[in-house]
Design an enzyme around this catalytic site. Sequence first.
Site, PDB file in Angstrom:
ATOM      1  N   LYS A  64       0.893  -1.520  -0.004  1.00  0.00           N
ATOM      2  CA  LYS A  64      -0.041  -0.070  -0.004  1.00  0.00           C
ATOM      3  C   LYS A  64       0.908   1.306  -0.198  1.00  0.00           C
ATOM      4  O   LYS A  64       1.988   1.131   0.641  1.00  0.00           O
ATOM      5  CB  LYS A  64      -0.824  -0.216   1.168  1.00  0.00           C
ATOM      6  CG  LYS A  64      -2.008   1.135   1.138  1.00  0.00           C
ATOM      7  CD  LYS A  64      -2.934   0.806   2.465  1.00  0.00           C
ATOM      8  CE  LYS A  64      -3.902   1.832   2.640  1.00  0.00           C
ATOM      9  NZ  LYS A  64      -4.937   1.515   3.657  1.00  0.00           N
ATOM     10  N   SER A 139      -9.683   1.233   2.348  1.00  0.00           N
ATOM     11  CA  SER A 139      -8.778   2.246   1.510  1.00  0.00           C
ATOM     12  C   SER A 139      -7.852   1.389   0.787  1.00  0.00           C
ATOM     13  O   SER A 139      -7.066   1.896  -0.010  1.00  0.00           O
ATOM     14  CB  SER A 139      -8.262   3.326   2.263  1.00  0.00           C
ATOM     15  OG  SER A 139      -7.409   2.904   3.414  1.00  0.00           O
ATOM     16  N   SER A 163     -10.056  -1.131   6.499  1.00  0.00           N
ATOM     17  CA  SER A 163      -9.469  -0.942   5.277  1.00  0.00           C
ATOM     18  C   SER A 163      -8.927  -2.150   4.482  1.00  0.00           C
ATOM     19  O   SER A 163      -8.369  -1.786   3.582  1.00  0.00           O
ATOM     20  CB  SER A 163      -8.549   0.340   5.504  1.00  0.00           C
ATOM     21  OG  SER A 163      -9.176   1.518   4.818  1.00  0.00           O
TER      22      SER A 163
HETATM   23  N1  GLN Z   1     -13.233   3.559   5.793  1.00  0.00           N
HETATM   24  C1  GLN Z   1     -12.834   3.802   7.021  1.00  0.00           C
HETATM   25  C2  GLN Z   1     -12.520   5.450   6.955  1.00  0.00           C
HETATM   26  O1  GLN Z   1     -12.792   5.947   6.032  1.00  0.00           O
HETATM   27  C3  GLN Z   1     -11.561   3.093   7.338  1.00  0.00           C
HETATM   28  C4  GLN Z   1     -10.521   3.468   6.555  1.00  0.00           C
HETATM   29  C5  GLN Z   1      -9.452   2.810   7.236  1.00  0.00           C
HETATM   30  O2  GLN Z   1      -9.358   1.664   7.571  1.00  0.00           O
HETATM   31  N2  GLN Z   1      -8.154   3.447   6.717  1.00  0.00           N
HETATM   32  O3  GLN Z   1     -11.939   6.046   7.860  1.00  0.00           O
END
Ligand code: GLN
Length: 475
Positions: A64, A139, A163
């Site tokens: 990532k 994400s 994410s």
């Molecule tokens: N979708 C969640 C957010 O927008 C989690 C994102 C994540 O785990 N980085 O914060």
Amino acid sequence: MKLYDQTAQKLKELIASGDISPQAIQQAVEERARAINPRTNAFLRFYDLPCTQHGSFRLPIGLKDNLSVKNQLVGCASRILEGYRAPYDAHVVERLLESGAILQGALNMDEFAFGSSTETSAFGSARNPWDTERVPGGSSGGSAAAVAAGQTIWALGSDTGGSIRQPASFCGIVGLKPTYGRISRYGLVAFGSSLDQIGPLTKDVTDSALLLNIISGFDPKDSTSANCPVPDYTQALTREIKGLRIGIPREYFIDGIQPEVLNAVQSAVKLLEKAGAQVKDISLAHTKYAVATYYILATAEASSNLARFDGVKYGRRAQSRSSGRPAIIDLYETTREQGFGDEAKRRIMLGTYVLSSGYYDAFYLRAQKVRTLIKKDFEQAFNEVDVIVSPTAPTTAFRLGEKINDPLSMYLSDIFTIPANLAGIPAISLPCGFDSNQMPVGLQMMASPFAEETLLRTAFAYEQATPWHTERARL
Ligand code: GLN
């Protein structure tokens, strides 16, 4: 046999028996990665690194874009980090290099990991390999898409509120968020420091255990890293779950879940019961506050973590406008205005608001207290059960553009994944079927802190009794 569709375990065996060389695998995977990247947009860039010659896992891996690789660009899919090169390797990167891993490149993500669809990336959304009109989740959407499309053998992502698990669920692969503290966060660009964990995205549960073995362990450079022994996680893959106590939290089986998701998860529970598990209904009473609590704490931490990106030390520096303001203020403001996308700005504003004097007690402090209640719900539940099972997300992958203009509905897609981050417990998502559009459905399992072995054992027992992990997206 397509080499790029194989698991790491299988490729390791092929290398060991002399049937195939690491170079041949690397070539096949790199060709595949480049050939279909225009369709998935999973890789943002490929690293420029010398090849490893030894190690037990000489296999390609994607990272990532928030993980530091020395001298390589790391950008969190944001314009504000344009041109920034990491001065050191992340702890997990050091561990990977020791194992012989071939670091392929940086994978697309929501900007700074803010999102659930990869659509907030400054470089265009990644696409779901099962249907490129749909999001891969987020994400870590690039990580999930790349693994599902055979653009890499396995990948690392990060999980602050879901994410790793939600994109794994949308792309039909396995995603594991380990216990907070199990993996060092050194070299991971911070989003919500009390919630972030790095973890594996893989084609099956065996690979998840293998990758967890490589990256787990104590690191003095992360003060929250846990100094407790790392077992060989592959030893947990016994298929044996007789007598295992499984809890079904009633707050996770609510109206609004896509019926096909509900059916697939209920069938999975029946299968686990047939395999010898004892299933019982449980309650996690404070679940309904989890999303609100998370979006106070995560944005508060994010606003503080992102304060450092001001045009002075990292990445992009905006041209100063002659505004009549002090030049340094103008530099900060213009850099941040131009460098951050809309969702990052929304998070910074929300986070700054809930931390500001006068509102701190009403929001931040109260959210901390609710977080404790959510954690206690789990502690109580784990007195009665070993594993908690639920859907990973309320729906399968949605279409590009469907939720991006409605932040609240986007935030609600994290409803089942956020509690594990607030409680710091490990959780895994694995495939449990398909909906009528042939989109994968994800099954979530959660366990008590440092019970990754129980999680992997249960996941493996389910996986080996079902065909889902053998399906590949046709692209
Ligand atoms: N979708 C969640 C957010 O927008 C989690 C994102 C994540 O785990 N980085 O914060």
